[in-house]
Each structure stands twice: as structure tokens, then as C-alpha cells.
Design a protein around this motif. Structure first.
Motif, PDB file in Angstrom:
ATOM      1  N   ARG A 157       0.832  -1.210   0.000  1.00 26.86           N
ATOM      2  CA  ARG A 157       0.000   0.000   0.000  1.00 26.86           C
ATOM      3  C   ARG A 157       0.862   1.255   0.000  1.00 26.86           C
ATOM      4  N   THR A 158       1.892   1.267   0.829  1.00 25.63           N
ATOM      5  CA  THR A 158       2.773   2.444   0.909  1.00 25.63           C
ATOM      6  C   THR A 158       3.471   2.698  -0.417  1.00 25.63           C
ATOM      7  N   ILE A 159       3.957   1.637  -1.032  1.00 26.44           N
ATOM      8  CA  ILE A 159       4.660   1.793  -2.312  1.00 26.44           C
ATOM      9  C   ILE A 159       3.694   2.219  -3.404  1.00 26.44           C
ATOM     10  N   GLY A 160       2.474   1.632  -3.409  1.00 26.79           N
ATOM     11  CA  GLY A 160       1.478   2.014  -4.410  1.00 26.79           C
ATOM     12  C   GLY A 160       1.085   3.473  -4.289  1.00 26.79           C
ATOM     13  N   VAL A 161       0.862   3.936  -3.044  1.00 29.72           N
ATOM     14  CA  VAL A 161       0.513   5.345  -2.806  1.00 29.72           C
ATOM     15  C   VAL A 161       1.626   6.258  -3.295  1.00 29.72           C
ATOM     16  N   GLN A 162       2.885   5.827  -3.089  1.00 28.52           N
ATOM     17  CA  GLN A 162       4.023   6.636  -3.521  1.00 28.52           C
ATOM     18  C   GLN A 162       3.976   6.889  -5.025  1.00 28.52           C
ATOM     19  N   PHE A 163       3.680   5.858  -5.795  1.00 33.48           N
ATOM     20  CA  PHE A 163       3.642   6.022  -7.246  1.00 33.48           C
ATOM     21  C   PHE A 163       2.427   6.848  -7.698  1.00 33.48           C
ATOM     22  N   VAL A 164       1.305   6.672  -7.009  1.00 33.23           N
ATOM     23  CA  VAL A 164       0.123   7.483  -7.339  1.00 33.23           C
ATOM     24  C   VAL A 164       0.400   8.957  -7.071  1.00 33.23           C
ATOM     25  N   LEU A 165       1.026   9.252  -5.911  1.00 27.69           N
ATOM     26  CA  LEU A 165       1.347  10.642  -5.584  1.00 27.69           C
ATOM     27  C   LEU A 165       2.356  11.221  -6.570  1.00 27.69           C
ATOM     28  N   GLU A 166       3.293  10.393  -6.994  1.00 29.12           N
ATOM     29  CA  GLU A 166       4.269  10.854  -7.988  1.00 29.12           C
ATOM     30  C   GLU A 166       3.578  11.263  -9.281  1.00 29.12           C
ATOM     31  N   ALA A 167       2.598  10.465  -9.693  1.00 30.90           N
ATOM     32  CA  ALA A 167       1.840  10.806 -10.899  1.00 30.90           C
ATOM     33  C   ALA A 167       1.032  12.081 -10.700  1.00 30.90           C
ATOM     34  N   LEU A 168       0.446  12.234  -9.502  1.00 28.39           N
ATOM     35  CA  LEU A 168      -0.373  13.421  -9.239  1.00 28.39           C
ATOM     36  C   LEU A 168       0.458  14.698  -9.215  1.00 28.39           C
ATOM     37  N   VAL A 169       1.720  14.586  -8.759  1.00 28.83           N
ATOM     38  CA  VAL A 169       2.601  15.766  -8.780  1.00 28.83           C
ATOM     39  C   VAL A 169       2.772  16.264 -10.208  1.00 28.83           C
ATOM     40  N   LEU A 170       3.018  15.340 -11.116  1.00 25.10           N
ATOM     41  CA  LEU A 170       3.166  15.724 -12.522  1.00 25.10           C
ATOM     42  C   LEU A 170       1.865  16.298 -13.076  1.00 25.10           C
ATOM     43  N   VAL A 171       0.752  15.712 -12.664  1.00 24.97           N
ATOM     44  CA  VAL A 171      -0.553  16.165 -13.164  1.00 24.97           C
ATOM     45  C   VAL A 171      -0.888  17.560 -12.652  1.00 24.97           C
ATOM     46  N   VAL A 172      -0.578  17.835 -11.393  1.00 24.84           N
ATOM     47  CA  VAL A 172      -0.876  19.162 -10.835  1.00 24.84           C
ATOM     48  C   VAL A 172      -0.122  20.240 -11.595  1.00 24.84           C
ATOM     49  N   ILE A 173       1.154  19.987 -11.865  1.00 25.16           N
ATOM     50  CA  ILE A 173       1.933  20.962 -12.639  1.00 25.16           C
ATOM     51  C   ILE A 173       1.354  21.121 -14.035  1.00 25.16           C
ATOM     52  N   ALA A 174       1.011  19.990 -14.656  1.00 22.68           N
ATOM     53  CA  ALA A 174       0.421  20.048 -15.993  1.00 22.68           C
ATOM     54  C   ALA A 174      -0.932  20.743 -15.969  1.00 22.68           C
ATOM     55  N   ALA A 175      -1.692  20.544 -14.885  1.00 27.84           N
ATOM     56  CA  ALA A 175      -3.018  21.166 -14.785  1.00 27.84           C
ATOM     57  C   ALA A 175      -2.920  22.689 -14.719  1.00 27.84           C
ATOM     58  N   VAL A 176      -1.897  23.176 -14.015  1.00 29.97           N
ATOM     59  CA  VAL A 176      -1.698  24.634 -13.937  1.00 29.97           C
ATOM     60  C   VAL A 176      -1.411  25.200 -15.323  1.00 29.97           C
ATOM     61  N   LEU A 177      -0.493  24.537 -16.031  1.00 28.30           N
ATOM     62  CA  LEU A 177      -0.174  24.994 -17.380  1.00 28.30           C
ATOM     63  C   LEU A 177      -1.366  24.828 -18.315  1.00 28.30           C
ATOM     64  N   GLY A 178      -2.064  23.683 -18.209  1.00 32.01           N
ATOM     65  CA  GLY A 178      -3.217  23.441 -19.069  1.00 32.01           C
ATOM     66  C   GLY A 178      -4.344  24.414 -18.819  1.00 32.01           C
ATOM     67  N   SER A 179      -4.552  24.800 -17.554  1.00 31.46           N
ATOM     68  CA  SER A 179      -5.606  25.766 -17.228  1.00 31.46           C
ATOM     69  C   SER A 179      -5.310  27.124 -17.851  1.00 31.46           C
TER      70      SER A 179
END
Length: 477
Positions: A351-373
Motif C-alpha cells: 500500500r505504501t509503495i502504491g501510494v508513492q507512485f500514485v502521488l508521484e503521478a499526481l505531482v506531474l498532473v498538478v503541474i500540468a493542470a496549472v499549465l493546461g488551465s
């Protein structure tokens, strides 16, 4: 906290790869938000059109239309009956009369005047018509062009000059025949609708022809009126008209309580047929109830196709963003098999390792979301306009058709009588004026959908980490 810190750090471990992923995601997110903006803007425009354009029914005396035909005039009782009909949100009664120039009327050189044989309610005015008869006017008014009695035979072949009538329309409120506000370009609209009122709205053509400005006076139906405002109806013929208070026209024309046309405003174009049937049943054989053209339906249908296209584009962009994350995170998981094995070996849970990878993906998405917005804010209007233009290849035809729809519905009701299929019955259907902007609500909804799609996309790679066994990874090393 260590999981979050590692996720943020891992997101930028490979700056080139992360930068490329952010750019691609930003494009997908920007496109998704733009499509969502277009979808909501078109949905709003459709609702607006359904409630304001092409939703007028015209009620004329049975057998009559404008200054043609026959039958008995409508009455104030008919107005009340129409107002009580199902789906009718408002009724606009009017009484139209022909105002002939005083000199032309005295000489019998008018429509409806001596020797014309045309009948119709008419009166006189000191105003000169802004429209010259020309070939068409002469052809349609041959009886008015007959030589007056006593004219010499030498001049009998020459039709005397005559003046086309000005249409005077009595209205009960400061709206036009389709229920929209009168386009007053100077001064103010009518405010006094009593029988003794002396207020008048003058068409721009009449005003220019007679040198009238706000505050000037003229005579109509043997009463001196004051110009309170000047309007522009959009056409030369319809600007050759004046608006007067309904009660005043009824009194001065000797037609108390009479109505020449009633415009019934329906709550939505979806209810046009039902309202037409209800009005016909309520008014009986004494009235003809007619609807306008179907141009507005073509405009709504075209916008409906744009709405479907934008929704499809929004979903496609979300799926694209999810697939991008799915592929990228799958590659990352495979590249970090040894790291995952070590983490498990030292006690990290799946669970800890899975959450780590999900959060890593979300970090990239948040940055992309700012630029995309930011990109969507700048481009959403242009994209929405492009969608409307490309998906409504018949917009040029549907637009005017929709404009004419309300006009046709108001035919004979406003200035122009039988010629008033444009006139004041217009509903300004400007599909090109689509208001598309990325508001807080749209932004929040779009980003929520994007995050959900990306979370689902990163979940699969995260679950793959559970299948990695530390002993196999370490043995391979």
C-alpha cells in the motif's frame, strides 16, 4: 510524510522525461478544459435560444393578415384568453394603421384613400414617407396612381406622384412584436401608454426623412405627438414606421378595444406546437394562430451537434491523459523494480509503495493542470468558436433563418403589416457570439475529472508493484 517527500523527489528524478510528460499532459488537460467550456457555453446558448428565439406565435383575425383579407378584429377579451393559454408566458397586442401624408390623402393619391379600393384602417400624418414608391410601389398601387378627376387627357398617361403610407403601430408596452426590447438608438422608449398619451417612437428612416430629433413634434391621426425616441429596426421598410401607445391609436382611429394582431410569447420553442393547439382551441374560429419558420430549430440542432462534439472531445482528452499516465507510470514501475524490491525488503508495504507512485503521478498532473488551465483560459473562446463554425456549415443559412423565425412569427404584428416578416419581430440569433470563458466552476469540474482519470491511470501501475517479490529482484541482482 516520507512517502510524500519521496514522491515529489521521484517526480523530478529524470527532468527531461518529467518535462516531456508535463507538456503532453498540459496539452491534454488544456484541450479537455476547453472542450468542457465549449460544451457548457453551447448548452447555455441552446437554453437561451429555446427561451427567447423563435418562440412567438402570431394571432390574427381569421381570414386577415396585416392590411389584407377580412374577418372580424380581435378584442381585448381575446388578449386575456391568449394570456391564459398553456405555455404562454406573455402576450403583446398591437393595432396597426396606415398613416398617409396629409397632402397625398387630400389628393386621393394614397393606399386606402379615395379611389384606391384597397380599404384598410388608415389615417393621416404630417410626416413624409421615407420610402419612395419606385417601380414596385407604383405597380402595387395602380389604383392609387389613377389620375384624379378633372385631369386632362394629355396628362392621363402620366401617373401622379404618390406617397407610400407610414405604418403606425399601437403597442401596449415598450417591447416589440416578438417580446424583445425595441432597439432605441436615440432618446428613450415609451413610458406613457394611456389613451391621451402624446409619446411616439419614430423609425430612423422617418426621422431622417423629416429631420426629426428627440423632442420634436409631428401630427398623426389628428393629434400632435412628441418624439421620445428613435429606433432602428434593421431594414429600410421597417424604419418607415412609428410606434404609438395602443390605447391612443384605438381611440384616435375609432377602433376602441380592437386589436389587429396578438403576439403570444411561448416559454420555450419545445412547447410551440402545444401552445399553438391550446391557443387555437381557446380562441376558436375567430382567430388564425400561426408559427414562424423553423430556422431557429436548425440553429438549435446545429448547436446540439457542437455540444455532442465538445462532450466527445472532453471525454477523449480525459482518456488520453489517463493513458499517458498509465504508460509512463508502467514504464517507471518496470524501471524501478530493484528499488521496489529493496523497499519491500526493508518492510515497506504494498500500500505504501502504491501510494508513492500514485502521488508521484499526481505531482506531474498538478503541474500540468496549472499549465493546461492557463492554456485553456486563453484558447477556450477560440476553440469554442472554431467548433461552432466547423460544425454548423449551414450557420450562414441557419442564422438568418432563425432571425426570420421570430420575424415571421410577428408577421403583420409590428410595423410593416403584411411586409413585416423581418421588422420588429426579429430575434437576434448570433451563434458566433458564443460566450465561452473558463470560470471557477468549470475549472473545478474539469480538474476534478482530470484528477479522477489520472488517478485511475496511475492505479494500474501502482497495483503492479504488489506483484514484485523482493527475493526475486534481489536474486536477479
Amino acid at each position: 510524510m516520507n512517502v510524500v517527500a519521496r514522491s515529489v523527489g521521484n517526480a523530478f528524478r529524470n527532468k527531461v522525461r518529467s518535462g516531456a510528460v508535463v507538456v503532453i499532459l498540459a496539452v491534454a488537460i488544456g484541450l479537455a478544459l476547453s472542450m468542457l467550456v465549449a460544451n457548457q457555453a453551447v448548452a447555455g446558448k441552446i437554453t437561451e435560444l429555446k427561451s427567447s428565439v423563435g418562440n412567438a406565435l402570431t394571432i390574427n383575425p381569421a381570414g386577415a393578415r396585416g392590411f389584407q383579407g377580412g374577418g372580424e378584429p380581435l378584442t381585448s377579451a381575446d388578449v386575456e384568453t391568449a394570456a391564459a393559454a398553456e405555455h404562454v408566458s406573455a402576450v403583446i397586442p398591437s393595432l396597426s394603421v396606415q398613416l398617409n401624408h396629409e397632402d397625398a390623402a387630400a389628393a386621393g393619391q394614397v393606399r386606402g384613400g379615395p379611389g384606391s379600393g384597397r380599404g384598410g384602417a388608415s389615417g393621416t400624418t404630417s410626416l413624409e414617407s421615407a420610402v419612395e414608391p419606385g417601380t414596385l410601389g407604383t405597380r402595387q398601387n395602380q389604383s392609387a396612381a389613377d389620375p384624379p378627376a378633372g385631369t386632362s387627357s394629355d396628362s392621363a398617361d402620366e401617373a401622379p406622384a404618390f406617397s407610400l403610407p407610414i405604418t403606425g403601430t399601437g403597442i401596449a408596452s415598450a417591447v416589440d412584436a416578438s417580446g424583445g426590447a425595441i432597439n432605441v438608438t436615440g432618446g428613450a422608449t415609451l413610458t406613457d401608454f394611456d389613451a391621451g398619451s402624446v409619446q411616439a417612437l419614430v423609425g430612423s428612416g422617418v426621422a431622417e426623412k423629416n429631420g426629426l430629433e428627440v423632442g420634436d413634434t409631428f401630427t398623426a391621426l389628428e393629434r400632435k405627438f412628441t418624439v421620445t425616441g428613435i429606433f432602428d429596426a434593421g431594414t429600410t421598410f421597417d424604419n418607415n414606421a412609428v410606434y404609438l401607445p395602443l390605447a391612443a391609436v384605438q381611440e384616435l382611429a375609432g377602433q376602441p378595444g380592437e386589436i389587429s394582431t396578438i403576439t403570444a410569447v411561448v416559454d420555450s420553442i419545445d412547447n410551440i406546437d402545444a401552445a399553438q393547439e391550446a391557443l387555437a382551441a381557446a380562441l376558436g374560429d375567430g382567430a388564425d394562430v400561426s408559427a414562424g419558420s423553423n430556422g431557429h430549430e436548425a440553429a438549435v440542432d446545429s448547436l446540439g451537434s457542437v455540444q455532442k462534439t465538445s462532450l466527445t472531445g472532453f471525454i477523449a482528452a480525459l482518456v488520453t491523459a489517463g493513458l499517458i499516465i498509465l504508460l509512463i507510470m508502467t514504464m517507471i514501475v518496470r524501471a524501478r523494480r530493484r528499488e521496489i524490491g529493496v523497499l519491500k525488503a526493508i518492510g515497506a508495504s504494498n500500500r505504501t509503495i502504491g501510494v508513492q507512485f500514485v502521488l508521484e503521478a499526481l505531482v506531474l498532473v498538478v503541474i500540468a493542470a496549472v499549465l493546461g488551465s492557463g492554456a485553456a483560459t486563453a484558447a477556450s473562446g477560440g476553440i469554442a468558436g472554431a467548433l461552432v463554425s466547423s460544425s454548423t456549415g449551414t450557420t450562414a443559412a441557419a442564422g438568418p433563418g432563425a432571425v426570420q423565425a421570430a420575424g415571421a412569427a410577428g408577421q403583420g404584428a409590428g410595423p410593416g403589416g403584411r411586409f413585416g416578416d423581418g421588422g420588429f419581430g426579429r430575434g437576434a440569433v448570433l451563434i458566433g457570439d458564443l460566450a465561452a470563458s473558463l470560470g471557477p466552476g468549470t475549472l473545478g469540474l474539469g480538474l476534478l475529472a482530470v484528477l479522477l482519470a489520472v488517478a485511475l491511470g496511475s492505479l494500474v501501475p501502482a497495483l503492479l508493484t504488489a506483484r514484485i517479490r523482493p527475493i526475486e529482484v534481489l536474486r536477479g541482482e
